[in-house]
Scaffold this motif. Sequence first.
Motif, mmCIF file in Angstrom:
data_model
loop_
_atom_site.group_PDB
_atom_site.id
_atom_site.type_symbol
_atom_site.label_atom_id
_atom_site.label_comp_id
_atom_site.label_asym_id
_atom_site.label_seq_id
_atom_site.Cartn_x
_atom_site.Cartn_y
_atom_site.Cartn_z
ATOM 1 N N VAL A 268 -53.269 -20.008 -10.337
ATOM 2 C CA VAL A 268 -54.175 -21.098 -10.689
ATOM 3 C C VAL A 268 -55.478 -20.910 -9.914
ATOM 4 C CG1 VAL A 268 -54.557 -23.593 -10.721
ATOM 5 C CG2 VAL A 268 -52.253 -22.680 -11.096
ATOM 6 N N THR A 269 -56.600 -20.954 -10.619
ATOM 7 C CA THR A 269 -57.907 -20.900 -9.973
ATOM 8 C C THR A 269 -58.710 -22.123 -10.391
ATOM 9 O OG1 THR A 269 -58.868 -19.593 -11.789
ATOM 10 C CG2 THR A 269 -57.923 -18.372 -9.942
ATOM 11 N N ASN A 270 -59.740 -22.423 -9.622
ATOM 12 C CA ASN A 270 -60.624 -23.530 -9.979
ATOM 13 C C ASN A 270 -62.055 -23.034 -10.127
ATOM 14 O OD1 ASN A 270 -61.747 -23.430 -7.285
ATOM 15 N ND2 ASN A 270 -59.968 -24.594 -6.582
ATOM 16 N N GLU A 271 -62.983 -23.975 -10.304
ATOM 17 C CA GLU A 271 -64.371 -23.588 -10.589
ATOM 18 C C GLU A 271 -65.048 -22.881 -9.427
ATOM 19 O OE1 GLU A 271 -64.645 -27.576 -8.633
ATOM 20 O OE2 GLU A 271 -63.336 -26.643 -10.114
ATOM 21 N N LEU A 272 -64.495 -23.000 -8.218
ATOM 22 C CA LEU A 272 -65.059 -22.312 -7.065
ATOM 23 C C LEU A 272 -64.609 -20.849 -7.003
ATOM 24 C CD1 LEU A 272 -65.289 -25.398 -6.261
ATOM 25 C CD2 LEU A 272 -65.059 -24.629 -3.899
ATOM 26 N N GLN A 273 -63.540 -20.517 -7.676
ATOM 27 C CA GLN A 273 -62.887 -19.215 -7.500
ATOM 28 C C GLN A 273 -63.112 -18.285 -8.686
ATOM 29 O OE1 GLN A 273 -59.040 -21.102 -6.944
ATOM 30 N NE2 GLN A 273 -59.113 -20.707 -4.745
ATOM 31 N N GLY A 274 -64.350 -18.197 -9.136
ATOM 32 C CA GLY A 274 -64.671 -17.324 -10.258
ATOM 33 C C GLY A 274 -64.415 -15.861 -9.961
ATOM 34 N N THR A 275 -64.689 -15.425 -8.727
ATOM 35 C CA THR A 275 -64.453 -14.026 -8.354
ATOM 36 C C THR A 275 -62.976 -13.699 -8.406
ATOM 37 O OG1 THR A 275 -66.417 -14.041 -6.927
ATOM 38 C CG2 THR A 275 -64.792 -12.294 -6.562
ATOM 39 N N ALA A 276 -62.145 -14.587 -7.870
ATOM 40 C CA ALA A 276 -60.696 -14.369 -7.904
ATOM 41 C C ALA A 276 -60.184 -14.319 -9.337
ATOM 42 C CB ALA A 276 -59.983 -15.467 -7.124
ATOM 43 N N ALA A 277 -60.729 -15.182 -10.204
ATOM 44 C CA ALA A 277 -60.319 -15.184 -11.612
ATOM 45 C C ALA A 277 -60.669 -13.857 -12.286
ATOM 46 C CB ALA A 277 -60.983 -16.348 -12.342
ATOM 47 N N ASP A 278 -61.848 -13.318 -11.968
ATOM 48 C CA ASP A 278 -62.252 -12.027 -12.543
ATOM 49 C C ASP A 278 -61.323 -10.906 -12.085
ATOM 50 O OD1 ASP A 278 -64.334 -13.136 -13.931
ATOM 51 O OD2 ASP A 278 -65.849 -12.675 -12.414
ATOM 52 N N ILE A 279 -60.922 -10.938 -10.820
ATOM 53 C CA ILE A 279 -60.012 -9.912 -10.302
ATOM 54 C C ILE A 279 -58.667 -9.982 -11.019
ATOM 55 C CG2 ILE A 279 -58.715 -9.164 -8.264
ATOM 56 C CD1 ILE A 279 -61.098 -10.042 -6.567
ATOM 57 N N LEU A 280 -58.158 -11.196 -11.186
ATOM 58 C CA LEU A 280 -56.867 -11.366 -11.852
ATOM 59 C C LEU A 280 -56.932 -10.888 -13.304
ATOM 60 C CD1 LEU A 280 -55.859 -14.919 -10.541
ATOM 61 C CD2 LEU A 280 -54.811 -12.750 -9.894
ATOM 62 N N GLN A 281 -57.985 -11.271 -14.000
ATOM 63 C CA GLN A 281 -58.078 -10.969 -15.430
ATOM 64 C C GLN A 281 -58.474 -9.527 -15.709
ATOM 65 O OE1 GLN A 281 -61.162 -13.106 -17.591
ATOM 66 N NE2 GLN A 281 -59.920 -13.141 -19.444
ATOM 67 N N LYS A 282 -59.530 -9.051 -15.070
ATOM 68 C CA LYS A 282 -60.095 -7.746 -15.419
ATOM 69 C C LYS A 282 -59.388 -6.575 -14.741
ATOM 70 C CE LYS A 282 -64.655 -9.768 -16.236
ATOM 71 N NZ LYS A 282 -66.087 -9.791 -15.840
ATOM 72 N N ARG A 283 -58.867 -6.780 -13.548
ATOM 73 C CA ARG A 283 -58.254 -5.671 -12.812
ATOM 74 C C ARG A 283 -56.732 -5.666 -12.895
ATOM 75 N NH1 ARG A 283 -61.731 -5.553 -7.130
ATOM 76 N NH2 ARG A 283 -63.825 -5.583 -8.080
ATOM 77 N N HIS A 284 -56.139 -6.839 -13.153
ATOM 78 C CA HIS A 284 -54.679 -6.904 -13.104
ATOM 79 C C HIS A 284 -54.048 -7.459 -14.373
ATOM 80 C CE1 HIS A 284 -54.449 -5.722 -8.859
ATOM 81 N NE2 HIS A 284 -55.580 -6.390 -8.733
ATOM 82 N N GLY A 285 -54.827 -7.707 -15.395
ATOM 83 C CA GLY A 285 -54.271 -8.066 -16.685
ATOM 84 C C GLY A 285 -53.685 -9.452 -16.799
ATOM 85 N N PHE A 286 -54.054 -10.369 -15.914
ATOM 86 C CA PHE A 286 -53.590 -11.746 -16.061
ATOM 87 C C PHE A 286 -54.254 -12.368 -17.290
ATOM 88 C CE2 PHE A 286 -51.941 -11.088 -11.955
ATOM 89 C CZ PHE A 286 -51.121 -12.149 -11.600
ATOM 90 N N LYS A 287 -53.500 -13.169 -18.008
ATOM 91 C CA LYS A 287 -54.010 -13.800 -19.228
ATOM 92 C C LYS A 287 -54.173 -15.298 -18.997
ATOM 93 C CE LYS A 287 -51.844 -10.416 -22.311
ATOM 94 N NZ LYS A 287 -50.908 -10.208 -23.446
ATOM 95 N N LEU A 288 -55.272 -15.829 -19.529
ATOM 96 C CA LEU A 288 -55.549 -17.253 -19.393
ATOM 97 C C LEU A 288 -54.636 -18.049 -20.324
ATOM 98 C CD1 LEU A 288 -57.351 -19.480 -18.170
ATOM 99 C CD2 LEU A 288 -58.913 -19.137 -20.101
ATOM 100 N N VAL A 289 -53.873 -18.969 -19.752
ATOM 101 C CA VAL A 289 -52.950 -19.801 -20.519
ATOM 102 C C VAL A 289 -53.624 -21.095 -20.964
ATOM 103 C CG1 VAL A 289 -50.749 -21.039 -20.468
ATOM 104 C CG2 VAL A 289 -50.978 -18.845 -19.289
ATOM 105 N N LYS A 290 -54.286 -21.758 -20.027
ATOM 106 C CA LYS A 290 -54.971 -23.006 -20.349
ATOM 107 C C LYS A 290 -56.013 -23.297 -19.271
ATOM 108 C CE LYS A 290 -51.280 -25.686 -18.133
ATOM 109 N NZ LYS A 290 -50.299 -26.792 -18.299
ATOM 110 N N LYS A 291 -56.960 -24.122 -19.655
ATOM 111 C CA LYS A 291 -58.024 -24.534 -18.747
ATOM 112 C C LYS A 291 -58.103 -26.048 -18.792
ATOM 113 C CE LYS A 291 -62.730 -23.078 -17.579
ATOM 114 N NZ LYS A 291 -63.885 -22.249 -18.029
#
Length: 325
Positions: A268-291
């Motif tokens: 789970v990430t929030n609006e402050l953690q955009g960098t962490a979200a990019d790492i999860l999605q672009k480098r490790h293949g995490f998929k967004l379930v809901k926002k």
Amino acid sequence: MADSGTESGTSSSTAAAGEEANNPKLCIRTYRPTDREHVDYLFYSTYFALVPEGVKRKLLSPTVWVLWVGVYAYLLTIVPVLLHGMNMPSWVDFALRIFFTVSWALVGFSALFFYTDRFETVDRIEAIRRNDLSDPEIYYLNYNKYEKVDERTPGHFWILEADGVLCGIIGLACYNKPVIDSRPHMEPTWQRLGRWLCDRYGFSMPSMLEASEPTETSIFEEATPPHTALLQRMAVKYQFQGCGLGSILINRAMIWANDHDIQTVNAVTNELQGTAADILQKRHGFKLVKKIRKGWFGQYEAHWTCNVNTWMEKNQQQQQQQKQQ
């Protein structure tokens, strides 16, 4: 010749020492009780550094601009009232409008920063410090010091060191039952901000701002489904950011998950953690379930998921490609 050889040897030693300084020795290990203060400092210091990102997100929110323009328009209507009946030059009206424009821009930005820093960020940090980071041995390593544990969960908490200095943390949490919030009851941010303003300027306290007793138990974290874990508390010391250490921490957690029969890892990430979200999605293949929207000023929670087997297959393919190169 002897001097030349000595100079050459000295230069080689200096170069080697410089190379070692530029490439510190990394070590990932399990959390120890002696790490508690260092982990606490690393977490809240890196989290407070995200405040500018939170302000940026608020500036992108339509609600913020509607409020700002509304107050600005009201301030401009005051100018003719202030000058009514006063024999002032025509340029005074223009000067006052410029003054109110600049002043309100500065005050509005400062208010956004103050609200994000002193209320939102502090709330999030204290919620975590009072719960799972209050004792990672209990919440992650299952070292229950007060009662017998019938079934241990495969959670874990890691420390990343560079030349013996703690520079990163990450946790993998598995909860058999909901985690009760250990914090004292706290009212919503707007109520506490309203009370602060009333106390600060001596206004009478409206009934809607008065403190109230909790009507139900607050849940900090829901139980995780079987064979599922929650990736959280990833933090890297500021001077080590941008070096790929976050991916090293995530790799360790995902490999652990694969070794301990965890099939799905959520985050789970929030609006402050955009960098962490990019790492999860672009480098490790995490998929967004809901926002999920968490407020009117751009606040949200993004829920991510990753299949461990799929991640392992991609990771092995990447390692094979690197060996071939």
